[in-house]
Write a protein that holds these residues in place. Structure first.
Motif, PDB file in Angstrom:
ATOM      1  N   SER A 201       0.677  -1.327  -0.206  1.00  0.00           N
ATOM      2  CA  SER A 201      -0.010  -0.133   0.014  1.00  0.00           C
ATOM      3  C   SER A 201       0.868   1.292   0.002  1.00  0.00           C
ATOM      4  N   VAL A 202       1.878   1.146   0.875  1.00  0.00           N
ATOM      5  CA  VAL A 202       2.924   2.276   0.569  1.00  0.00           C
ATOM      6  C   VAL A 202       3.424   2.428  -0.655  1.00  0.00           C
ATOM      7  N   LEU A 203       3.866   1.391  -1.393  1.00  0.00           N
ATOM      8  CA  LEU A 203       4.394   1.629  -2.656  1.00  0.00           C
ATOM      9  C   LEU A 203       3.499   1.913  -3.613  1.00  0.00           C
ATOM     10  N   ASP A 204       2.424   1.698  -3.487  1.00  0.00           N
ATOM     11  CA  ASP A 204       1.211   2.036  -4.473  1.00  0.00           C
ATOM     12  C   ASP A 204       1.042   3.442  -4.494  1.00  0.00           C
ATOM     13  N   ALA A 205       1.399   4.133  -3.432  1.00  0.00           N
ATOM     14  CA  ALA A 205       1.185   5.656  -3.139  1.00  0.00           C
ATOM     15  C   ALA A 205       2.058   6.452  -4.188  1.00  0.00           C
ATOM     16  N   ASN A 206       1.877   7.676  -3.964  1.00  0.00           N
ATOM     17  CA  ASN A 206       2.839   8.556  -5.084  1.00  0.00           C
ATOM     18  C   ASN A 206       4.015   9.014  -4.300  1.00  0.00           C
ATOM     19  N   LEU A 207       5.216   8.093  -4.613  1.00  0.00           N
ATOM     20  CA  LEU A 207       6.361   8.277  -3.995  1.00  0.00           C
ATOM     21  C   LEU A 207       7.118   8.695  -4.964  1.00  0.00           C
TER      22      LEU A 207
ATOM     23  N   ALA B 105     -14.949   6.167  -3.551  1.00  0.00           N
ATOM     24  CA  ALA B 105     -14.919   6.145  -2.073  1.00  0.00           C
ATOM     25  C   ALA B 105     -14.555   7.493  -1.293  1.00  0.00           C
ATOM     26  N   VAL B 106     -13.346   8.032  -2.055  1.00  0.00           N
ATOM     27  CA  VAL B 106     -12.929   9.245  -1.398  1.00  0.00           C
ATOM     28  C   VAL B 106     -13.946  10.269  -1.702  1.00  0.00           C
ATOM     29  N   VAL B 107     -14.625  10.434  -2.844  1.00  0.00           N
ATOM     30  CA  VAL B 107     -15.622  11.397  -3.108  1.00  0.00           C
ATOM     31  C   VAL B 107     -16.598  11.414  -2.185  1.00  0.00           C
ATOM     32  N   ASP B 108     -17.102  10.193  -1.764  1.00  0.00           N
ATOM     33  CA  ASP B 108     -17.966   9.891  -0.950  1.00  0.00           C
ATOM     34  C   ASP B 108     -17.755   9.979   0.696  1.00  0.00           C
TER      35      ASP B 108
ATOM     36  N   ARG C 232      -8.687   7.850   3.932  1.00  0.00           N
ATOM     37  CA  ARG C 232      -7.803   6.820   3.627  1.00  0.00           C
ATOM     38  C   ARG C 232      -7.667   5.402   4.234  1.00  0.00           C
ATOM     39  N   TRP C 233      -7.883   5.554   5.368  1.00  0.00           N
ATOM     40  CA  TRP C 233      -7.704   4.154   6.256  1.00  0.00           C
ATOM     41  C   TRP C 233      -9.085   3.377   5.831  1.00  0.00           C
ATOM     42  N   ARG C 234     -10.114   3.939   5.661  1.00  0.00           N
ATOM     43  CA  ARG C 234     -11.480   3.159   5.515  1.00  0.00           C
ATOM     44  C   ARG C 234     -11.463   2.719   4.077  1.00  0.00           C
ATOM     45  N   THR C 235     -11.021   3.523   3.174  1.00  0.00           N
ATOM     46  CA  THR C 235     -11.077   3.095   1.645  1.00  0.00           C
ATOM     47  C   THR C 235      -9.917   1.889   1.477  1.00  0.00           C
ATOM     48  N   PHE C 236      -8.713   1.905   2.229  1.00  0.00           N
ATOM     49  CA  PHE C 236      -7.939   0.733   2.298  1.00  0.00           C
ATOM     50  C   PHE C 236      -8.579  -0.324   2.764  1.00  0.00           C
ATOM     51  N   LEU C 237      -9.104  -0.248   3.921  1.00  0.00           N
ATOM     52  CA  LEU C 237      -9.716  -1.425   4.639  1.00  0.00           C
ATOM     53  C   LEU C 237     -11.028  -2.127   4.029  1.00  0.00           C
TER      54      LEU C 237
END
Length: 316
Positions: A97-103, A195-198, A202-207
């Motif tokens: 999940s960390v690697l999937d972020a904008n790094l 999910a973010v728009v609604d 970030r935590w609930r979207t991931f979970l």
């Protein structure tokens, strides 16, 4: 039909089987035949020096099952397997999940998590041997500096299991993280954005969005981790200089017991083959249990809403 038409029709029908035939031929030579031949050896009194000394049926299996050392090896194997596989999968999902972020420098970090996997087990054992040494190890030195009692990594059963599981996690977490990363990148971005728009953080979207859509990959990783974890050999054998699993066999696994029967002490390949087949049956049984449990969870908790409907459910 003309001869050319018949040849073309035969080519269309047979070509797919010819394409996949090399895999099955290779599997039959290096997989199926050794498995069946090991079963044949397990039914005989088979010495490493003399060879076949006669058919004894299930005598080797009866001997192995009656040995307390075999059951100690089974307990040790499952203990190390649980201590390594469960934290390994959870940590791999987090790293993915960390690697999937904008790094920045994504490729560098993604290649970096795979470095422990390509390191030789001997090198890993040398490094962790310095960490988990009983007297002059790094961890015990730090504990002594804090006024705490040192840990007998090679004397205590559960401490040795933790040390070996740490070595396994170091090698395989990055490998599994890349598998989860590939699965995360295949998730449609519009689902997460909805999910973010609604209103989901970030935590609930991931979970509630990412993890449910990773369940097929989680099933695959759990099954492969089960197969590999129950066959663990390199790390426990290299944990000390003797390679026997400790003075009282505190961390001897089933594969190490197999090696001990076949080559180290008794040199009885019949009994060693019996252990191999018992391990094979255990792996098949637990792979089927893992598959049934994870499949049931996936079917009962699979997301029923898509895009905005799923985002609203997460936001609530």
């Amino acid at each position: 039909m003309t001869w050319r038409q018949r040849l073309s029709r035969w080519d269309v029908r047979s070509a797919p089987y010819l394409y996949i035939a090399p895999f099955f031929l290779l599997f039959a030579v290096v997989g199926l035949f050794p498995l069946l031949y090991t079963g044949w050896v397990a039914l005989h009194r088979w010495s490493l020096v003399v060879g076949n000394q006669g058919f004894i049926g299930l005598g080797n299996f009866g001997y192995v099952l009656a040995q307390p050392r075999f059951w100690d090896a089974v307990v040790n194997t499952f203990s190390i397997f649980l201590l390594s596989s469960v934290p390994q999968i959870l940590l791999a999902i987090f790293i993915a999940s960390v690697l999937d972020a904008n790094l920045r420098a994504k490729t560098f970090w993604r290649m970096g998590v795979l470095v422990p996997y390509v390191v030789a087990p001997v090198a890993v054992s040398l490094v962790f041997g310095q960490l988990f040494a009983d007297e002059s190890g790094v961890i015990n030195t730090m504990l002594a500096g804090l006024g705490l009692d040192p840990i007998g990594w090679h004397a205590d059963r559960w401490a040795s299991h933790v040390a070996i599981a740490t070595m396994v996690n170091f090698r395989w977490t990055g490998y599994n993280a890349l598998i989860f990363l590939a699965a995360m990148q295949a998730i449609p971005r519009d689902v997460i954005e909805a999910a973010v728009v609604d209103g989901a953080n970030r935590w609930r979207t991931f979970l509630n969005v990412t993890v449910p859509m990773l369940r097929p990959t989680i099933i695959f990783v759990v099954i492969t981790s089960t197969i590999g974890g129950l066959q663990i050999f390199d790390e426990p054998r290299l944990f000390d200089t003797f390679g026997l699993g400790g003075p009282d066999r505190e961390w001897m696994t089933v594969t190490m017991y197999l090696y001990e029967l076949g080559w180290a002490t008794q040199r009885n390949l019949g009994r060693s083959a019996a252990v191999a087949w018992l391990l094979f049956l255990i792996i098949v049984l637990f792979a089927m249990i893992n598959y049934a449990i994870t499949k049931r969870i996936a079917s009962s908790d699979a997301p029923h809403h898509r895009v905005r409907g799923q985002g609203k459910a997460v936001a609530r």
